[in-house]
Design an enzyme around this catalytic site. Sequence first.
Site, short mmCIF file in Angstrom:
data_model
loop_
_atom_site.label_atom_id
_atom_site.label_comp_id
_atom_site.label_asym_id
_atom_site.label_seq_id
_atom_site.Cartn_x
_atom_site.Cartn_y
_atom_site.Cartn_z
N GLN A 78 0.84 -1.20 0.00
CA GLN A 78 0.00 0.00 0.00
C GLN A 78 0.88 1.25 0.00
O GLN A 78 1.26 1.76 1.04
CB GLN A 78 -0.94 0.01 1.21
CG GLN A 78 -1.94 1.14 1.11
CD GLN A 78 -3.02 1.07 2.16
OE1 GLN A 78 -3.14 0.11 2.90
NE2 GLN A 78 -3.82 2.11 2.22
N PHE A 79 1.15 1.75 -1.21
CA PHE A 79 2.02 2.92 -1.33
C PHE A 79 1.42 4.16 -0.70
O PHE A 79 2.14 5.10 -0.34
CB PHE A 79 2.39 3.17 -2.80
CG PHE A 79 1.32 3.84 -3.60
CD1 PHE A 79 1.33 5.22 -3.78
CD2 PHE A 79 0.29 3.11 -4.18
CE1 PHE A 79 0.34 5.85 -4.52
CE2 PHE A 79 -0.70 3.73 -4.93
CZ PHE A 79 -0.68 5.10 -5.09
N THR A 80 0.11 4.20 -0.51
CA THR A 80 -0.53 5.39 0.04
C THR A 80 -0.15 5.63 1.50
O THR A 80 -0.41 6.72 2.03
CB THR A 80 -2.06 5.34 -0.11
OG1 THR A 80 -2.56 4.21 0.59
CG2 THR A 80 -2.47 5.28 -1.57
#
Length: 149
Positions: A78-80
């Site tokens: 999850q890059f966010t």
Amino acid sequence: MRAVVQRTTSSSVWVEGQCISEIKEGLTVLLGVSRGDTEADALYLADKITQLRIFSDTAGKMNRSILDESGELLVISQFTLLADCRKGRRPSFDQSAPPQEAVALYDFFVSACRERGLTVKTGKFQAEMLIRLENHGPVTILLDSSRLF
């Protein structure tokens, strides 16, 4: 590298209407890889997460790890988690590692957890996913390999 660790009674990942991974009791880990992260960051988080004492013992105290419980891990990229929202209203993802770097460290992290004897399932890198989970406690822990918090 950042992680959101949730103690769950069950969790699953769905892509395009199909369940691609699911676990019963264990930990659901959302993992974000930053620019400049290394295998040392991944090993730090693998050690921390697998040894975190967030499961209850017979006295009801959080005194047992996922290793003690023989639980499973569901690890989702999850890059966010690296979003910078300090300026303006649109998050900046400049601190997220490029996909080719991120997937290599994500895979390394998953392998490090498996080497510790855990069953580890994963999401699908760069896919739009639906995550279903039942948080037990609720217990949610934030970790950062740079020890920012």
